[in-house]
Design an enzyme around this catalytic site. Sequence first.
Site, mmCIF file in Angstrom:
data_model
loop_
_atom_site.group_PDB
_atom_site.id
_atom_site.type_symbol
_atom_site.label_atom_id
_atom_site.label_comp_id
_atom_site.label_asym_id
_atom_site.label_seq_id
_atom_site.Cartn_x
_atom_site.Cartn_y
_atom_site.Cartn_z
ATOM 1 N N ASP A 77 21.333 -3.569 -7.171
ATOM 2 C CA ASP A 77 22.725 -3.270 -7.497
ATOM 3 C C ASP A 77 23.223 -2.032 -6.756
ATOM 4 O O ASP A 77 24.396 -1.687 -6.849
ATOM 5 C CB ASP A 77 22.927 -3.117 -9.011
ATOM 6 C CG ASP A 77 22.265 -1.870 -9.587
ATOM 7 O OD1 ASP A 77 21.379 -1.281 -8.925
ATOM 8 O OD2 ASP A 77 22.616 -1.487 -10.723
ATOM 9 N N ASP A 108 16.559 -3.332 -8.373
ATOM 10 C CA ASP A 108 17.280 -4.441 -9.000
ATOM 11 C C ASP A 108 18.491 -4.875 -8.198
ATOM 12 O O ASP A 108 19.304 -5.679 -8.653
ATOM 13 C CB ASP A 108 17.684 -4.102 -10.436
ATOM 14 C CG ASP A 108 18.685 -2.960 -10.520
ATOM 15 O OD1 ASP A 108 18.531 -1.996 -9.760
ATOM 16 O OD2 ASP A 108 19.607 -3.031 -11.356
ATOM 17 N N ASP A 114 18.118 -1.067 -3.807
ATOM 18 C CA ASP A 114 17.101 -0.540 -4.705
ATOM 19 C C ASP A 114 16.392 -1.698 -5.408
ATOM 20 O O ASP A 114 16.574 -2.863 -5.040
ATOM 21 C CB ASP A 114 17.741 0.408 -5.721
ATOM 22 C CG ASP A 114 18.693 -0.309 -6.673
ATOM 23 O OD1 ASP A 114 19.213 -1.386 -6.314
ATOM 24 O OD2 ASP A 114 18.926 0.198 -7.782
ATOM 25 N N SER A 131 15.520 0.013 -12.179
ATOM 26 C CA SER A 131 16.270 0.360 -10.986
ATOM 27 C C SER A 131 15.365 0.962 -9.914
ATOM 28 O O SER A 131 14.432 0.324 -9.451
ATOM 29 C CB SER A 131 17.427 1.296 -11.347
ATOM 30 O OG SER A 131 18.254 1.544 -10.248
#
Length: 496
Positions: free
Chosen positions: A259, A257, A255, A113
């Site tokens: 999500d 990834d 961010d 993340s």
Amino acid sequence: MKSVSIADLMAQSGVAFGTSGARGLVSAMTDRVCFAYTAAFLQHLSAIGQFKHGTHVAIAGDLRPSSPRIMAACAAAVRHMGGAVDHCGFVPSPAVAAYGFAQGILSLMVTGSHIPDDRNGIKFNRTDGEVLKVDELAIRAQSVMLPDLFDGAGMLKDPAPAEPLVDVATAYIARYVEFFGPHALSGMTLGIYEHSAVGRDILVALVEALAGEAVSLGRSEKFIPVDTEAVRPEDQALARQWAAEFGLDAILSTDGDSDRPLLADEAGLWMRGDVLGILCARAMVIDAIATPVSCNSAVELSGLFAAVRRTRIGSPFVIEAMNGLVAEGRASVCGYEANGGFLLATPVAVEGRTLGALPTRDAVLPILSVLVDARRRGVTLSALQAQLPERYTFSERLQDYPTAQSQALIAHLEQGDEAAILARLTNMFGRLAGKADGIDRTDGLRIHFAGGDIIHLRPSGNAPELRCYTESDSPERAAALNGEALALVRDYSVPA
């Protein structure tokens, strides 16, 4: 073949479950560790009927240097357990999750993340949503048989090449183009802060598919740990600079990834994720909301929603609360977090178009829904935000602050009965916020003060950090209070 206890392996490696799957140092996430965790995940899901021999498992990853290696280790575990790998490449977490849900198969995302790239992680999804805390406990309780595939350093001796690429990006893009319509962003000039986000090209494609003008900004081939809850000063300065230089209506980003969203207004000021969540829920005409205790109280004060459920921090807790709201028969249910990630528990219909449920953290829906709503109302993003009650949040963290130290601090502050606790908190924070008159232990220690300020301290679940969330009646006050509270905590010595 050798039997390995996952609980023992977690203790030995330090790679443990936090609020978003298993995470740890890349050096600790050997192929053997990642293989074992994936095998345990599949073994648990097999026991509840979601995995069997021949079942496909979708795998994707973010753009960290370590992600391809870890993806290969996870794929090796899927093959070893009798499954087939759908290699989805490097795409957003919600894109691979949406593919898995649509296909009725398990999926996993290799990502850390927003944390620095000396760390990584694995996020696991069931066929019907993210793994919940009960699943995590079951995975920890597994013992798995590991084959002789690893060298002395715990790395695969002979990694297999990846399977042919499965395209999941096209369907993810189509989901939003079909819902919002091909002219939804017409006339808007939108900057895309690409940095090292895995969904950077998808954001550009979406803006263009919705008839907006996309201006690509800040692309980096080196991983940048963009945290949507604690935006770096350099990213704040860049956004203001870009907004002025290019005359942008907004700046879009995510961010690592992709999500968790980042959306800046026409002046280049990044919107708080919990405000974005409220505005998205309003635009999507949502009936009931699940959201963590750390999020802005404007959601209740607005009076826009029939029900609001407060939870611990982390998408598994939000999902559990959403499931409860669905079980109550609520017409439409969503969840959102302070990081901006938006979860859609039920289908929603707006202006004759229906968007299917996606019960995992997503960055695209809150970004697009708020942009489209601002355009429909004929107002700027800053004017849209001004329509909400004047409550403002801010969050930051003390980095390199050991978890044990955070826990010792919280334990000290919570000693005694409530009167003693409030007196201690007033003594500690009184010069910053006045008299402490209430506490909330839902997750960490959330302190309410008589003047309306809130200071919320919480040890991070996946990194050596202490998070601090503050809320007040102006953005300047919320930010100043946060900095002062963190400085006080940093210099505070817990009595022996």
